[in-house]
Design an enzyme around this catalytic site. Structure first.
Site, mmCIF file in Angstrom:
data_model
loop_
_atom_site.group_PDB
_atom_site.id
_atom_site.type_symbol
_atom_site.label_atom_id
_atom_site.label_comp_id
_atom_site.label_asym_id
_atom_site.label_seq_id
_atom_site.Cartn_x
_atom_site.Cartn_y
_atom_site.Cartn_z
ATOM 1 N N HIS A 155 0.839 -1.198 0.000
ATOM 2 C CA HIS A 155 0.000 0.000 0.000
ATOM 3 C C HIS A 155 0.877 1.251 0.000
ATOM 4 C CE1 HIS A 155 -3.262 -2.762 1.171
ATOM 5 N NE2 HIS A 155 -4.081 -1.813 0.761
ATOM 6 N N LYS A 159 -0.574 4.815 4.582
ATOM 7 C CA LYS A 159 -1.405 3.856 5.321
ATOM 8 C C LYS A 159 -0.815 3.627 6.705
ATOM 9 C CE LYS A 159 -3.837 -0.553 4.845
ATOM 10 N NZ LYS A 159 -5.127 0.093 5.197
#
Length: 271
Positions: A155, A159
């Protein structure tokens, strides 16, 4: 009749994508836009970033933002989602929860709330991801001996939780299909002299960097062959469209805790 939808986290990447999706949908109506105290968007029209007027002002007042809403779509933080839940219960507003990183007691609080209102909670609203979950259940049952299982996810740098909620859900599905308890068999990091791999474990590897939307791969590694089931996201639009499907589902459903498999008709409760 349009489904009246409020969006939490209006200034965030996902919040903006959701607002755009609602405004573009002929059967959905933006009824509220919530953001945190101190946001520069407070008081502005929620569609201003699109160069369009929505007639909805961004507010930090939960009661104002939820007034008239049938469904709240929430991709924020656990503490924020739980604060929203309390008022949604009071007002009878259903919730689509895409927030991740909940502790077990927080999940229990959400389950309790689902006795009063409809809640669709999923770590990933993508239709494709939820089809992959079904494929993983099938694969794990067939590959139940002689295959080591590793889950790799990547990600963007912003995040804040790891592994991702989607990766954990994939692990839960695989562990359930194998009759294992994920909490007991998960391995979240390896370093140094670890010894040989325990074949009963499910490993997780996390990558964070750049603007990666979300990549997930479940690897079944056997002797002489390797099976990989992957999903790669190139846009948050798929999460937004899945969320709208969930909102439509809740608008015609009663209280209960639902998953995307219900929304997609992959269980007996779907439509």
């Amino acid at each position: 009749m349009s489904v009246r939808i409020a969006i939490a986290g209006a200034s965030g990447r996902m919040g903006r994508m959701l607002i755009e999706a609602v405004m573009q949908s002929p059967d959905c109506q933006l009824s509220g836009a919530l953001d945190r105290d101190g946001s520069l968007l407070l008081g502005q029209d929620a569609g201003a970033f699109l160069g369009r007027e929505s007639g909805v002002r961004v507010t930090s007042d939960l009661r104002e933002g939820l007034a008239g809403a049938q469904v709240l779509i929430d991709f924020t933080r656990p503490e924020g989602t739980l604060a929203h839940l309390a008022l949604c219960e009071e007002l009878g507003v259903a919730m689509v929860i895409g927030t991740t990183g909940f502790e077990p007691e927080q999940k229990a609080r959400i389950a309790a709330g689902a006795q009063k209102i409809g809640i669709m909670m999923a770590p990933n609203m993508s239709v494709g991801v939820n089809v992959v979950l079904k494929l993983l259940d099938m694969a794990a049952r067939a590959l139940n001996e002689g295959y080591d299982i590793e889950i790799i996810e990547a990600h963007h740098r912003h995040k804040v939780d790891a592994p991702s909620g989607t990766a954990l859900k994939m692990g839960e599905v695989v562990a359930g299909a194998l009759g294992r308890d994920l909490q007991a068999c998960a391995v979240y990091g390896r370093e140094g002299v670890t010894g040989e791999r325990d074949p009963s474990t499910i490993g997780f590897a996390t990558v964070r960097g750049g603007d990666i939307i979300g990549d997930h791969t479940v690897l079944f590694a056997g002797t002489g062959e390797r099976i990989e089931i992957s999903h790669k996201s190139s846009s948050r639009a798929t999460y937004a469209q899945g969320s709208l499907r969930a909102a439509r589902f809740l608008a015609r459903s009663g209280p209960g805790l639902y998953g995307m498999d219900d929304v997609l008709g992959l269980t007996g409760r779907g439509a």
